[in-house]
Motif scaffolding. Structure first.
Motif, PDB file in Angstrom:
ATOM      1  N   CYS A 117       0.848  -1.210   0.000  1.00 24.58           N
ATOM      2  CA  CYS A 117       0.000   0.000   0.000  1.00 24.58           C
ATOM      3  C   CYS A 117       0.875   1.249   0.000  1.00 24.58           C
ATOM      4  O   CYS A 117       0.603   2.223   0.688  1.00 24.58           O
ATOM      5  N   GLY A 118       1.941   1.223  -0.800  1.00 23.21           N
ATOM      6  CA  GLY A 118       2.869   2.355  -0.872  1.00 23.21           C
ATOM      7  C   GLY A 118       2.612   3.178  -2.125  1.00 23.21           C
ATOM      8  O   GLY A 118       1.528   3.714  -2.322  1.00 23.21           O
ATOM      9  N   GLY A 119       3.640   3.279  -2.998  1.00 31.67           N
ATOM     10  CA  GLY A 119       3.555   4.096  -4.206  1.00 31.67           C
ATOM     11  C   GLY A 119       2.487   3.592  -5.152  1.00 31.67           C
ATOM     12  O   GLY A 119       1.528   4.303  -5.477  1.00 31.67           O
ATOM     13  N   LEU A 120       2.626   2.365  -5.623  1.00 30.90           N
ATOM     14  CA  LEU A 120       1.639   1.779  -6.538  1.00 30.90           C
ATOM     15  C   LEU A 120       0.332   1.508  -5.795  1.00 30.90           C
ATOM     16  O   LEU A 120      -0.750   1.858  -6.265  1.00 30.90           O
ATOM     17  N   ILE A 145       0.313   8.438  -2.344  1.00 30.64           N
ATOM     18  CA  ILE A 145      -0.876   9.283  -2.251  1.00 30.64           C
ATOM     19  C   ILE A 145      -1.582   9.162  -0.903  1.00 30.64           C
ATOM     20  O   ILE A 145      -2.267  10.089  -0.476  1.00 30.64           O
ATOM     21  N   LEU A 146      -1.388   8.061  -0.211  1.00 32.23           N
ATOM     22  CA  LEU A 146      -2.033   7.907   1.094  1.00 32.23           C
ATOM     23  C   LEU A 146      -1.247   8.577   2.221  1.00 32.23           C
ATOM     24  O   LEU A 146      -1.705   8.637   3.355  1.00 32.23           O
ATOM     25  N   SER A 147      -0.048   9.071   1.896  1.00 29.67           N
ATOM     26  CA  SER A 147       0.793   9.668   2.946  1.00 29.67           C
ATOM     27  C   SER A 147       0.580  11.171   3.034  1.00 29.67           C
ATOM     28  O   SER A 147       0.171  11.810   2.061  1.00 29.67           O
ATOM     29  N   ARG A 192      -9.019   6.785   4.042  1.00 26.05           N
ATOM     30  CA  ARG A 192      -9.225   7.368   2.716  1.00 26.05           C
ATOM     31  C   ARG A 192     -10.420   6.720   1.995  1.00 26.05           C
ATOM     32  O   ARG A 192     -11.268   7.400   1.419  1.00 26.05           O
ATOM     33  N   ILE A 193     -10.471   5.403   2.029  1.00 27.98           N
ATOM     34  CA  ILE A 193     -11.551   4.700   1.327  1.00 27.98           C
ATOM     35  C   ILE A 193     -12.894   4.994   1.989  1.00 27.98           C
ATOM     36  O   ILE A 193     -13.895   5.224   1.313  1.00 27.98           O
ATOM     37  N   ALA A 194     -12.913   5.053   3.306  1.00 25.60           N
ATOM     38  CA  ALA A 194     -14.160   5.381   4.011  1.00 25.60           C
ATOM     39  C   ALA A 194     -14.626   6.783   3.624  1.00 25.60           C
ATOM     40  O   ALA A 194     -15.827   7.048   3.537  1.00 25.60           O
ATOM     41  N   GLU A 195     -13.669   7.657   3.355  1.00 27.10           N
ATOM     42  CA  GLU A 195     -14.013   9.024   2.990  1.00 27.10           C
ATOM     43  C   GLU A 195     -14.543   9.120   1.552  1.00 27.10           C
ATOM     44  O   GLU A 195     -15.541   9.787   1.297  1.00 27.10           O
TER      45      GLU A 195
END
Lengths: 272, 74
Positions: free
Chosen positions: A75-78, A111-113, A129-132
């Motif tokens: 769950c990093g860059g890609l 993007i998650l950071s 993020r997904i919940a949002e």
């Protein structure tokens, strides 16, 4: 559920159900957003949030995506972009697997950071993020490293696995586990201006072929690092492949790999 | 004999994209790689005429050799 269907049918605009109505139905009938979304799609209606999907996906296909589970390993860059795009597309269940927390050197591309999320588990940030962005998606965060020991358990019920790892030996292990479980795997890798993707079906051995000459260590990414745009490009191509595999449309990137050079803007197809 | 060498991604840096080279009969892929100053553990895909080969593969007249570096980041 008959009541829910009647509630929705009464408030549909054409065949679209607005988010406000979906929310009202969830509240009124004490159901989750996911449960309401399934009723909507089963009734041949479409949550309005997916209306721009409809020229390429039918309501049946949107329902198929909703009923699919995709496992994203890394769950990093890609992985960050893959999760974002799968959730917006409307894949109903997503498993995000990563043992790491965000560090400062992730901020240029993941993007998650964000500065507020430093030291937070990547999967925890993914869940938020997904919940949002799409509360109808059921996200399963797994804050542990993938291995051949836990693979079968992590991928239970999954239709497709996404390789968003950053380790060549673990990628090879992932291909073996997916082949054993009979699962398609969408492989992607990046280094600086460069990246490649391939869709791998059980028995293809494509990842093994790509890394056939690997002995130890990392690839060119160790020296080059990764900028903001390369993971976005490769992750988007991976999600396009996942979508096609899930809905059974188009020609998957099977038996071939796209090698992408963003510095010279060249895409080369390599037979696998 | 004459072979065509195509380099991709980082292998092009300070080298070339494509070059025709004269080399002795039976030259192995590994010898070309060494001659280019490419370390063997940087090697990803190696193709000769679009087929995957190893560094021990002996080249023939007219072959096209393509070299890709390892790319493994995520």
């Amino acid at each position: 559920m008959e009541e829910v269907r009647a509630f929705l049918a009464k408030r549909a605009e054409g065949d679209l159900i607005s988010w406000a109505v979906q929310t009202a139905a969830a509240r009124e009938f004490r159901r989750s957003f996911a449960e309401i979304e399934e009723v909507i799609l089963e009734a041949g209606l479409l949550p309005a949030r997916y209306q721009r999907n409809r020229q390429m996906l039918s309501i049946e296909q949107q329902l198929r995506l909703f009923r699919s589970r995709v496992a994203v390993v890394g769950c990093g860059g890609l992985g960050g972009y893959v999760l974002e795009e799968l959730a917006r597309l409307g894949v109903g269940q997503i498993v995000g697997i990563d043992p790491d927390t965000f560090e400062e050197h992730n901020l240029n591309r993941q993007i998650l950071s964000s500065p507020q999320r430093l030291a937070q588990a990547k999967v925890e940030s993914a869940a938020a993020r997904i919940a949002e962005i799409n509360p109808a998606v059921i996200f399963h965060p797994v804050c542990e490293a993938f291995s051949s020991e836990n693979g079968a358990e992590l991928f239970t019920g999954a239709s497709v696995v996404v390789d968003a790892l950053d380790s060549i030996p673990v990628r090879l292990e992932l291909e073996e586990v997916c082949a054993f479980l009979g699962l398609p795997l969408v492989h992607g890798a990046i280094a600086g201006w460069y990246g490649h993707i391939a869709s791998v079906f059980p028995g293809d051995g494509a990842v093994r072929r790509i890394y056939n000459h690997w002995k130890e260590g990392k690839g060119a990414e160790q020296r080059l690092g990764n900028p903001s745009f390369t993971p976005a490009v490769v992750a988007s191509l991976q999600v396009a492949e996942v979508s096609k595999i899930l809905v059974g449309e188009g020609a998957p990137l099977r038996g071939r790999m796209l090698s992408i050079d963003l510095l010279h803007m060249e895409v080369v197809e390599v037979p696998l | 004999m004459r072979v065509t060498v195509k380099l991709f991604a980082t292998f092009r840096n300070n080298r070339f994209e494509i070059e025709d080279r004269e080399c002795p009969e039976g030259t192995m892929v590994g010898e070309i790689v060494d001659g280019l100053g490419i370390s063997r553990h940087e090697l990803g895909i190696i193709l000769v005429n679009s087929r995957h080969v190893s560094v021990e593969h002996a080249l023939s007249e007219g072959d096209t050799l393509a070299l890709f570096p390892l790319v493994g980041g995520g």
